[in-house]
Design a protein around this motif. Structure first.
Motif, PDB file in Angstrom:
ATOM      1  N   GLU B  42       0.599  -1.004  -0.207  1.00  0.00           N
ATOM      2  CA  GLU B  42       0.233  -0.056  -0.206  1.00  0.00           C
ATOM      3  C   GLU B  42       1.062   1.432   0.702  1.00  0.00           C
ATOM      4  O   GLU B  42       1.751   1.321   0.449  1.00  0.00           O
ATOM      5  CB  GLU B  42      -0.901  -0.270   1.220  1.00  0.00           C
ATOM      6  N   HIS B  46       3.722   3.829  -7.274  1.00  0.00           N
ATOM      7  CA  HIS B  46       3.784   2.457  -7.176  1.00  0.00           C
ATOM      8  C   HIS B  46       5.077   2.480  -8.679  1.00  0.00           C
ATOM      9  O   HIS B  46       4.866   3.656  -9.751  1.00  0.00           O
ATOM     10  CB  HIS B  46       2.874   1.716  -8.299  1.00  0.00           C
ATOM     11  N   SER B 141       3.539   4.852 -11.296  1.00  0.00           N
ATOM     12  CA  SER B 141       2.448   4.515 -11.008  1.00  0.00           C
ATOM     13  C   SER B 141       1.606   4.929  -9.969  1.00  0.00           C
ATOM     14  O   SER B 141       2.246   5.100  -8.885  1.00  0.00           O
ATOM     15  CB  SER B 141       0.837   3.933 -11.768  1.00  0.00           C
ATOM     16  N   GLY B 142      -0.022   5.417  -9.888  1.00  0.00           N
ATOM     17  CA  GLY B 142      -0.364   5.270  -8.260  1.00  0.00           C
ATOM     18  C   GLY B 142      -0.706   6.787  -8.212  1.00  0.00           C
ATOM     19  O   GLY B 142      -0.915   8.228  -8.670  1.00  0.00           O
ATOM     20  N   GLU B 143      -1.925   7.191  -7.115  1.00  0.00           N
ATOM     21  CA  GLU B 143      -2.305   8.490  -7.162  1.00  0.00           C
ATOM     22  C   GLU B 143      -1.505   9.966  -6.558  1.00  0.00           C
ATOM     23  O   GLU B 143      -1.847  10.671  -7.043  1.00  0.00           O
ATOM     24  CB  GLU B 143      -3.607   8.317  -5.920  1.00  0.00           C
TER      25      GLU B 143
END
Lengths: 94, 217
Positions: B42, B46, B141-143
């Motif tokens: 989590e 990423h 990637s990722g928020e």
């Protein structure tokens, strides 16, 4: 930091991506062997250092790696114009 | 006089991949991303290494329409002539690098075949260099990926300025990188192999506040 328009990428990029390569429009003598020492010395070493409009060669080193010309005011750092190699500047010093 | 009249000298093409018994190692082999992937799942950023892709640098004059058409036929795609754009067809992606240069990526083992086919079938004034060994690919990637990139790159990452499919060759933490947006929250970074370890350490540091998840698939 200067914000420079690359005429090949067609957008503005940070100065960090570019390298300045000095005075633009320096013509190499067609027949170097026929030059006097003074003519050759001036071509090799002597550069303009104007206050005001200056035509410079820049390279988009981290981007498209193309050379292009920039007309810049050395007093205010304002970039007046950007044009490709082989083109003539429209803004020149009076 | 057209460029096709120029006689192409024989170009030596060498398969850079050793035999299949020898395992290929990416520039981040020592980082052991597979083990790092098992530790955390989590976080806001990423990272996945797309290791051992094949890269070909193609240079030709796009004003020469015949040459461009025969190159397109071998590559199986239309080379993008619009600045900063990319074209993907199957597993092949061509990125606009400069008005007469493209960076083409293919699956690693396909690079030599494509290079050989290109040299055989395309006749004219061009240069095709296999640069697979010089770079590696990271997919981030990722928020919070945009926040991480904003710390590292002097470029505007807003979606209006940098839409999906756009390719920007710029600096990532002062080392050169070719960045392509894959979708709103995913980017592909093509980085020099000699800077891969440095960038891997930089990304870990820049992602610390969001949490970094290593993907391995």
């Amino acid at each position: 930091m200067l914000h420079i328009y690359c005429p090949h990428c067609c957008e503005y990029r940070e100065e960090e991506e570019f390298h300045a390569k000095g005075q633009a429009h320096i013509v190499r003598p067609l027949d170097p062997d026929a030059c006097t020492d003074q003519e050759w010395g001036e071509f090799m070493y002597f550069r303009k250092n104007p206050r005001g409009i200056h035509h410079e060669l820049w390279v988009h080193a981290a981007g498209c790696r193309k050379f292009f010309n920039v007309t810049r005011n050395t007093q205010t750092y304002e970039i007046k114009e950007v044009y490709k190699v082989g083109e003539k500047p429209t803004i020149v010093a009076e | 006089m057209s460029d096709t009249a120029v006689e192409t000298p024989n170009v030596m093409v060498m398969n850079q991949l050793p035999s299949s018994e020898i395992v290929g190692e990416s520039p981040l082999h020592h980082a052991d991303l597979a083990s790092a992937a098992a530790t955390k799942n989590e976080g806001g950023v990423h990272l996945r290494e797309n290791a051992l892709q094949g890269f070909l640098t193609l240079r030709l004059n796009p004003e020469n329409k015949d040459l461009l058409a025969s190159a397109n036929a071998v590559l199986g795609l239309e080379l993008p002539t619009k600045p900063l754009s990319s074209v993907t067809e199957g597993a092949t992606t061509a990125r606009w690098m400069s008005p007469d240069e493209w960076l083409i990526s293919v699956p690693g083992e396909a690079a030599f075949d494509l290079e050989t086919a290109f040299q055989e079938k395309v006749d004219g004034h061009f240069s095709l260099v296999n640069s697979s060994g010089g770079v590696t690919t990271l997919v981030v990637s990722g928020e919070h990926v945009v926040e991480m990139l904003k710390k590292s790159v002097p470029y505007d990452f807003h979606i209006s300025e940098f839409p999906a499919g756009k390719v920007v060759s710029t600096l990532f933490a002062k080392s050169s990188a070719v960045i392509r947006r894959l979708d709103e929250q995913a980017f592909e970074l093509i980085i020099r192999r000699s800077f891969a370890d440095y960038i891997w350490l930089w990304i870990q540091d820049a992602s610390r506040e969001y949490g970094l998840v290593i993907k391995n698939d």
